[in-house]
Design an enzyme around this catalytic site. Structure first.
Site, PDB file in Angstrom:
ATOM      1  N   SER A 155      -5.315   6.346  36.071  1.00  0.00           N
ATOM      2  CA  SER A 155      -5.812   6.792  37.413  1.00  0.00           C
ATOM      3  C   SER A 155      -7.281   6.941  37.391  1.00  0.00           C
ATOM      4  O   SER A 155      -7.933   7.710  36.608  1.00  0.00           O
ATOM      5  CB  SER A 155      -5.046   8.130  37.575  1.00  0.00           C
TER       6      SER A 155
ATOM      7  N   LYS B  25      -4.875   2.768  39.296  1.00  0.00           N
ATOM      8  CA  LYS B  25      -4.912   3.624  40.512  1.00  0.00           C
ATOM      9  C   LYS B  25      -6.122   3.949  40.733  1.00  0.00           C
ATOM     10  O   LYS B  25      -6.962   4.781  40.169  1.00  0.00           O
ATOM     11  CB  LYS B  25      -3.804   4.687  40.317  1.00  0.00           C
TER      12      LYS B  25
ATOM     13  N   LYS C 106      -8.777   6.884  43.179  1.00  0.00           N
ATOM     14  CA  LYS C 106      -8.707   7.902  44.178  1.00  0.00           C
ATOM     15  C   LYS C 106      -9.326   7.347  45.487  1.00  0.00           C
ATOM     16  O   LYS C 106     -10.498   6.828  45.228  1.00  0.00           O
ATOM     17  CB  LYS C 106      -9.027   8.986  43.422  1.00  0.00           C
TER      18      LYS C 106
ATOM     19  N   ASP D 271      -4.692   6.666  45.806  1.00  0.00           N
ATOM     20  CA  ASP D 271      -4.211   8.112  46.061  1.00  0.00           C
ATOM     21  C   ASP D 271      -5.135   8.759  46.876  1.00  0.00           C
ATOM     22  O   ASP D 271      -6.236   9.050  46.373  1.00  0.00           O
ATOM     23  CB  ASP D 271      -3.851   8.827  44.544  1.00  0.00           C
TER      24      ASP D 271
ATOM     25  N   GLU E 117      -0.517   6.792  47.877  1.00  0.00           N
ATOM     26  CA  GLU E 117       0.006   7.992  47.410  1.00  0.00           C
ATOM     27  C   GLU E 117      -0.608   9.108  48.435  1.00  0.00           C
ATOM     28  O   GLU E 117      -1.513   9.260  48.491  1.00  0.00           O
ATOM     29  CB  GLU E 117      -0.454   7.988  45.887  1.00  0.00           C
TER      30      GLU E 117
ATOM     31  N   ASP F 131       3.715  12.600  46.519  1.00  0.00           N
ATOM     32  CA  ASP F 131       3.200  13.503  45.339  1.00  0.00           C
ATOM     33  C   ASP F 131       3.284  14.801  45.766  1.00  0.00           C
ATOM     34  O   ASP F 131       4.446  15.617  45.704  1.00  0.00           O
ATOM     35  CB  ASP F 131       1.898  13.032  44.932  1.00  0.00           C
TER      36      ASP F 131
ATOM     37  N   LYS G   3       6.378  14.567  39.300  1.00  0.00           N
ATOM     38  CA  LYS G   3       5.708  15.534  38.091  1.00  0.00           C
ATOM     39  C   LYS G   3       6.483  16.853  37.799  1.00  0.00           C
ATOM     40  O   LYS G   3       6.919  17.431  38.765  1.00  0.00           O
ATOM     41  CB  LYS G   3       4.164  15.861  38.794  1.00  0.00           C
TER      42      LYS G   3
ATOM     43  N   GLY H 100       0.590  12.243  36.419  1.00  0.00           N
ATOM     44  CA  GLY H 100      -0.112  12.957  35.330  1.00  0.00           C
ATOM     45  C   GLY H 100      -1.080  14.008  36.012  1.00  0.00           C
ATOM     46  O   GLY H 100      -1.308  13.770  37.299  1.00  0.00           O
TER      47      GLY H 100
HETATM   48  O1  OSB Z   1      -2.850  13.308  42.420  1.00  0.00           O
HETATM   49  O2  OSB Z   1      -2.001  12.213  40.803  1.00  0.00           O
HETATM   50  C1  OSB Z   1      -2.809  13.122  41.077  1.00  0.00           C
HETATM   51  C2  OSB Z   1      -4.847  14.489  38.168  1.00  0.00           C
HETATM   52  C3  OSB Z   1      -4.903  15.799  38.677  1.00  0.00           C
HETATM   53  C4  OSB Z   1      -4.394  16.234  39.845  1.00  0.00           C
HETATM   54  C5  OSB Z   1      -3.688  15.353  40.772  1.00  0.00           C
HETATM   55  C6  OSB Z   1      -3.547  13.930  40.171  1.00  0.00           C
HETATM   56  C7  OSB Z   1      -4.289  13.464  39.102  1.00  0.00           C
HETATM   57  C8  OSB Z   1      -4.199  12.125  38.599  1.00  0.00           C
HETATM   58  C9  OSB Z   1      -4.540  11.981  37.222  1.00  0.00           C
HETATM   59  O3  OSB Z   1      -4.196  11.225  39.602  1.00  0.00           O
HETATM   60  C10 OSB Z   1      -3.480  11.285  36.587  1.00  0.00           C
HETATM   61  C11 OSB Z   1      -3.643  11.266  35.033  1.00  0.00           C
HETATM   62  O4  OSB Z   1      -3.060  12.293  34.500  1.00  0.00           O
HETATM   63  O5  OSB Z   1      -4.088  10.284  34.198  1.00  0.00           O
HETATM   64 MG    MG Z   2      -1.406  12.105  43.447  1.00  0.00          MG
END
Ligand code: OSB
Ligand code: MG
Length: 369
Positions: free
Chosen positions: A135, A161, A163, A188, A213, A238, A262, A290
């Site tokens: 991510s 992925k 952001k 995401d 996402e 999510d 999660k 994650g």
């Molecule tokens: O939205 O998936 C998410 C990290 C912190 C809070 C929300 C998210 C995330 C990530 C990181 O996308 C995923 C990772 O742990 O590599």
């Molecule tokens: Mg997410």
């Protein structure tokens, strides 16, 4: 299992690089590690709440409050048989899923250690290694994003992925897609858009993404249904899915075609398995999200992702993607086929590096009857 003592470790761990999302930027990861002693064994769990209420209303501060004043007093000196027993015990405490999930993880670790079974075995996982991706947070520019993605691709990550947020969406995703025409790519938004933004998001539908996402508000499953109707690309939820009931609502409303699981957001591994099973029944693929976990939470994620309906790669990258030094002696490494091995030891299969724990500790609270 008789609960003899519980210690909370409030930690702050420096990330190897800042992580930026639509709700903010983290340079250090705060979390709460839970240590439970029972009948001569020690179990660990990780609460994935952050310092700020950006992803979720819970914070490391609220987690410590709810644990210290409500959850732990219910447990100390008592016999807690398993995860179901624990969920029953805390059923009078509304919400605060991240706090509950951290405790449940420690109970699973204890259970595994007592029965000499790995978490994968306890949960019914079927794989010895799980497919993973990375991510990637919002970067300075689309140009630097393409470079960062390129670094991860050369390290062996086969699924990326990125952001996105308003103003940093279609251009960023298009730049990555242009440079990597065949990579498995997803985006995401962390709830940064509303239905009024459909026209802005529409070009994403042409980028051959695995999924989009959580584009809309977390409490808005119905608007995701309206959005999904207008998109070919699967919408993945999510933040919206905070319980097995919410998963059912999303399925019944056709609000998404994929769910990010999660355990933290859902209140525990037991609830995560329920969502997994529900999705499996309707052939909806899931994947493991994650929260920049330490080695403890990462071990839990890897074991969870070994269940059969975790069909898409998880946000479970190697330890070095997050931390130069972790609080566990064991580190997760990326295999050449973009997978990570599932721990085989009893419980989570991890041991704590006590010096690292001390080094990253902001505060510690020990409670016993
Ligand atoms: O939205 O998936 C998410 C990290 C912190 C809070 C929300 C998210 C995330 C990530 C990181 O996308 C995923 C990772 O742990 O590599
Ligand atoms: Mg997410």
């Amino acid at each position: 299992m008789k609960i003899d003592s519980i210690t909370l470790h409030h930690l702050s761990m420096p990330l190897v690089a800042p992580f930026e999302t639509s709700f903010g930027r983290e340079t250090d990861r705060e979390c709460v590690l839970i240590e439970i002693k029972s009948e001569g064994l020690t179990g660990y769990g990780e609460c994935v709440a952050t310092r700020d209420p950006g992803y979720n209303y819970e914070t490391t501060g609220t987690v410590i409050h709810i644990l210290k004043d409500f959850i732990i007093p219910l447990m100390l000196g008592n016999d807690v048989k398993d995860a179901a027993d624990f969920q029953n015990l805390v059923s009078g405490i509304r919400g605060h899923y991240l706090a509950k999930a951290g405790v449940e993880m420690a109970l699973w670790d204890l259970l595994g250690k007592r029965e000499n079974k790995s978490l994968r075995q306890l949960l019914g996982g079927v794989r010895e290694k799980v497919e993973v991706g990375v991510s990637v947070g919002i970067q300075e520019s689309a140009h630097s994003l393409v470079k960062t993605v390129g670094d991860y691709v050369s390290q062996g990550y086969a699924r990326i992925k990125i952001k996105i947020k308003p103003g940093r969406d279609v251009e960023d995703a298009s730049a990555v897609r242009a440079e990597f025409p065949n990579i498995r790519l997803q985006v995401d938004a962390n709830s940064a858009y509303s239905l009024d933004d459909i026209q802005i998001l529409k070009p994403l539908d042409k980028l051959n993404l695995l999924l989009i996402e959580q584009p809309l508000f977390e409490d808005d499953i119905w608007d995701h249904h309206k959005l999904q109707e207008q998109f070919e690309t699967p919408i993945c939820l999510d933040e919206s899915i905070v319980s097995p009931r919410h998963a059912r609502y999303a399925i019944e409303m056709n609000a998404c075609r994929v769910i990010n699981i999660k355990a933290g957001r859902l209140g525990g591994l037991s609830q995560a398995v329920m969502v997994h099973d529900l999705c499996q029944q309707v052939s909806m693929p899931v994947w493991c999200g994650g929260m920049l976990e330490t080695g403890i939470g990462r071990a839990s994620n890897v074991a969870l992702a070994s269940l059969p309906n975790f069909i898409l790669p998880g946000d479970i990258s190697a330890s070095d993607r997050y931390y130069a030094r972790d609080i566990t002696n064991e580190r997760f490494v990326l295999n050449s086929d973009s997978t990570i091995d599932v721990p085989r030891g009893a419980g989570l299969g991890m041991t704590i590096d006590e010096n690292a724990l001390k080094k990253f500790s902001l505060n510690r609270l020990a409670m016993q009857k």
